[in-house]
Design a protein around this motif. Structure first.
Motif, PDB file in Angstrom:
ATOM      1  N   PRO A  54       0.821  -1.213   0.000  1.00  0.00           N
ATOM      2  CA  PRO A  54       0.000   0.000   0.000  1.00  0.00           C
ATOM      3  C   PRO A  54       0.858   1.267   0.000  1.00  0.00           C
ATOM      4  O   PRO A  54       1.931   1.312   0.610  1.00  0.00           O
ATOM      5  CB  PRO A  54      -0.795  -0.099   1.303  1.00  0.00           C
ATOM      6  N   ALA A  55       0.354   2.295  -0.682  1.00  0.00           N
ATOM      7  CA  ALA A  55       1.005   3.597  -0.632  1.00  0.00           C
ATOM      8  C   ALA A  55       0.953   4.147   0.793  1.00  0.00           C
ATOM      9  O   ALA A  55       0.080   3.794   1.592  1.00  0.00           O
ATOM     10  CB  ALA A  55       0.310   4.554  -1.591  1.00  0.00           C
ATOM     11  N   TYR A  56       1.900   5.017   1.123  1.00  0.00           N
ATOM     12  CA  TYR A  56       1.877   5.695   2.425  1.00  0.00           C
ATOM     13  C   TYR A  56       1.837   7.207   2.197  1.00  0.00           C
ATOM     14  O   TYR A  56       1.805   7.682   1.058  1.00  0.00           O
ATOM     15  CB  TYR A  56       3.036   5.264   3.309  1.00  0.00           C
ATOM     16  N   HIS A  57       1.792   7.985   3.296  1.00  0.00           N
ATOM     17  CA  HIS A  57       1.636   9.435   3.170  1.00  0.00           C
ATOM     18  C   HIS A  57       2.728  10.058   2.301  1.00  0.00           C
ATOM     19  O   HIS A  57       2.483  10.977   1.531  1.00  0.00           O
ATOM     20  CB  HIS A  57       1.641  10.092   4.548  1.00  0.00           C
ATOM     21  N   GLU A  58       3.936   9.539   2.425  1.00  0.00           N
ATOM     22  CA  GLU A  58       5.069  10.116   1.712  1.00  0.00           C
ATOM     23  C   GLU A  58       5.058   9.809   0.208  1.00  0.00           C
ATOM     24  O   GLU A  58       5.818  10.409  -0.552  1.00  0.00           O
ATOM     25  CB  GLU A  58       6.382   9.602   2.314  1.00  0.00           C
ATOM     26  N   THR A  59       4.212   8.879  -0.210  1.00  0.00           N
ATOM     27  CA  THR A  59       4.213   8.469  -1.612  1.00  0.00           C
ATOM     28  C   THR A  59       4.009   9.648  -2.556  1.00  0.00           C
ATOM     29  O   THR A  59       4.664   9.754  -3.589  1.00  0.00           O
ATOM     30  CB  THR A  59       3.130   7.401  -1.856  1.00  0.00           C
ATOM     31  N   THR A  60       3.102  10.535  -2.202  1.00  0.00           N
ATOM     32  CA  THR A  60       2.807  11.674  -3.073  1.00  0.00           C
ATOM     33  C   THR A  60       3.614  12.916  -2.707  1.00  0.00           C
ATOM     34  O   THR A  60       3.338  14.004  -3.217  1.00  0.00           O
ATOM     35  CB  THR A  60       1.305  12.007  -3.021  1.00  0.00           C
ATOM     36  N   GLY A  61       4.612  12.771  -1.836  1.00  0.00           N
ATOM     37  CA  GLY A  61       5.473  13.891  -1.492  1.00  0.00           C
ATOM     38  C   GLY A  61       4.793  14.938  -0.635  1.00  0.00           C
ATOM     39  O   GLY A  61       4.893  16.137  -0.910  1.00  0.00           O
ATOM     40  N   ASP A  62       4.083  14.485   0.420  1.00  0.00           N
ATOM     41  CA  ASP A  62       3.335  15.438   1.248  1.00  0.00           C
ATOM     42  C   ASP A  62       4.195  16.146   2.286  1.00  0.00           C
ATOM     43  O   ASP A  62       3.700  16.914   3.096  1.00  0.00           O
ATOM     44  CB  ASP A  62       2.170  14.733   1.944  1.00  0.00           C
ATOM     45  N   GLY A  63       5.504  15.872   2.290  1.00  0.00           N
ATOM     46  CA  GLY A  63       6.395  16.576   3.210  1.00  0.00           C
ATOM     47  C   GLY A  63       6.525  15.952   4.579  1.00  0.00           C
ATOM     48  O   GLY A  63       7.164  16.517   5.459  1.00  0.00           O
ATOM     49  N   SER A  64       5.941  14.770   4.799  1.00  0.00           N
ATOM     50  CA  SER A  64       6.064  14.117   6.093  1.00  0.00           C
ATOM     51  C   SER A  64       7.529  13.810   6.396  1.00  0.00           C
ATOM     52  O   SER A  64       8.323  13.524   5.511  1.00  0.00           O
ATOM     53  CB  SER A  64       5.260  12.813   6.092  1.00  0.00           C
ATOM     54  N   THR A  65       7.873  13.894   7.671  1.00  0.00           N
ATOM     55  CA  THR A  65       9.264  13.664   8.074  1.00  0.00           C
ATOM     56  C   THR A  65       9.405  12.403   8.933  1.00  0.00           C
ATOM     57  O   THR A  65      10.336  12.295   9.725  1.00  0.00           O
ATOM     58  CB  THR A  65       9.802  14.877   8.847  1.00  0.00           C
ATOM     59  N   ARG A  66       8.478  11.475   8.806  1.00  0.00           N
ATOM     60  CA  ARG A  66       8.602  10.239   9.584  1.00  0.00           C
ATOM     61  C   ARG A  66       9.909   9.529   9.225  1.00  0.00           C
ATOM     62  O   ARG A  66      10.298   9.485   8.056  1.00  0.00           O
ATOM     63  CB  ARG A  66       7.438   9.289   9.281  1.00  0.00           C
ATOM     64  N   PRO A  67      10.580   8.939  10.217  1.00  0.00           N
ATOM     65  CA  PRO A  67      11.776   8.141   9.907  1.00  0.00           C
ATOM     66  C   PRO A  67      11.414   6.992   8.970  1.00  0.00           C
ATOM     67  O   PRO A  67      10.306   6.460   9.009  1.00  0.00           O
ATOM     68  CB  PRO A  67      12.214   7.616  11.278  1.00  0.00           C
ATOM     69  N   ARG A  68      12.362   6.597   8.136  1.00  0.00           N
ATOM     70  CA  ARG A  68      12.093   5.545   7.151  1.00  0.00           C
ATOM     71  C   ARG A  68      11.686   4.249   7.832  1.00  0.00           C
ATOM     72  O   ARG A  68      10.782   3.546   7.352  1.00  0.00           O
ATOM     73  CB  ARG A  68      13.327   5.325   6.275  1.00  0.00           C
ATOM     74  N   ARG A  69      12.317   3.920   8.951  1.00  0.00           N
ATOM     75  CA  ARG A  69      11.963   2.654   9.610  1.00  0.00           C
ATOM     76  C   ARG A  69      10.516   2.675  10.083  1.00  0.00           C
ATOM     77  O   ARG A  69       9.835   1.646  10.066  1.00  0.00           O
ATOM     78  CB  ARG A  69      12.919   2.378  10.766  1.00  0.00           C
ATOM     79  N   GLU A  70      10.019   3.842  10.501  1.00  0.00           N
ATOM     80  CA  GLU A  70       8.626   3.953  10.906  1.00  0.00           C
ATOM     81  C   GLU A  70       7.705   3.799   9.704  1.00  0.00           C
ATOM     82  O   GLU A  70       6.671   3.129   9.765  1.00  0.00           O
ATOM     83  CB  GLU A  70       8.385   5.298  11.583  1.00  0.00           C
ATOM     84  N   ARG A  71       8.073   4.406   8.582  1.00  0.00           N
ATOM     85  CA  ARG A  71       7.255   4.281   7.375  1.00  0.00           C
ATOM     86  C   ARG A  71       7.100   2.822   6.947  1.00  0.00           C
ATOM     87  O   ARG A  71       6.063   2.409   6.436  1.00  0.00           O
ATOM     88  CB  ARG A  71       7.912   5.018   6.202  1.00  0.00           C
ATOM     89  N   HIS A  72       8.171   2.061   7.143  1.00  0.00           N
ATOM     90  CA  HIS A  72       8.229   0.709   6.579  1.00  0.00           C
ATOM     91  C   HIS A  72       7.970  -0.394   7.600  1.00  0.00           C
ATOM     92  O   HIS A  72       8.202  -1.568   7.288  1.00  0.00           O
ATOM     93  CB  HIS A  72       9.609   0.479   5.948  1.00  0.00           C
TER      94      HIS A  72
END
Length: 238
Positions: A54-72
């Motif tokens: 699934p896509a996440y918030h950062e997929t469309t470049g919304d400027g989120s600064t979540r750490p990569r490990r949290e995203r994944h």
């Protein structure tokens, strides 16, 4: 296949007609050719498969600064189940250590940050998946080759060093776990069907995407990765 703690994984019969589907079709074809390094599971299916993430918030470049490990973190759990199930299945047939090719895709169109290529290239996220799957013994069981594929014909060209066919030829994997993004829901989709829709295959020429080209071939249905993920989830108590 499993649903727990906000992560749901299901089988899917529509891989699309773009590079995700092309990679699955070519990997399937490679796994069924002779000779091949790809191992078959106990049901006779080659150990290759594709997971739509699934896509996440950062997929469309919304400027989120979540750490990569949290995203994944969810993807790490799904990949951990896949790797554990794949390795256990291949080792049961007497092959060890198990060579696994793990691929993701880079950005394209409106996908500013592709969660699959970003995951594959992130050492911390992949390490989290390996630790969950194998504890401290990953290197005893697994040789993992990671690569991010471009979302264009380079990914399909055997002459290009960063293509899927090139990696299959040079790394000689026993199994392939390919990842690609989808934006339809929050469910992880394990694709079990592949066609050559929009994939032009001409002898003597590299495969390429051709818009509007209808499907003329369908790979045999393959549940090897789906079975591996379900088995891995059971082994890990997920």
């Amino acid at each position: 296949l499993f649903a727990k703690d906000g992560v749901e994984v299901r089988e899917s019969t529509w891989a699309g007609a773009y590079y995700c589907a092309h990679v699955l079709f070519l990997a399937q074809r490679h796994g069924r050719q002779a000779p091949t390094s790809i191992v078959r599971d106990r049901s006779g299916d080659p150990m290759v498969g594709f997971i739509h993430v699934p896509a996440y918030h950062e997929t469309t470049g919304d400027g989120s600064t979540r750490p990569r490990r949290e995203r994944h973190r969810h993807t790490a759990r799904v990949v951990a189940c896949a790797l554990r199930g794949v390795v256990d299945e291949v080792r049961a047939g007497g092959t060890a250590p198990v060579r696994v090719l793990l691929t993701g895709f880079g950005p394209f169109a409106a996908v500013a940050s592709n969660p699959t290529g970003d995951f594959v290239e992130d050492d911390a996220s992949v390490s989290a998946a390996l630790e969950l799957a194998f504890g401290n013994a990953a290197t005893e069981h697994l040789v993992l080759h990671r690569m991010r594929l471009d979302v264009d014909d380079v990914a399909l060209d055997p002459a290009h060093p960063t293509s899927l066919p090139s990696a299959l030829a040079s790394f000689q994997p026993h199994a392939v776990v390919a990842l690609g993004v989808h934006r339809a829901s929050s469910i992880y989709r394990v694709e079990i069907d592949a066609t050559n829709a929009r994939l032009k295959l001409v002898d003597g020429e590299p495969p390429r995407h051709e818009r509007g080209l209808p499907a003329s071939a369908r790979a045999s249905r393959n549940r090897a990765l789906a079975r591996a993920i379900a088995a891995g989830a059971r082994a890990l108590g997920l």
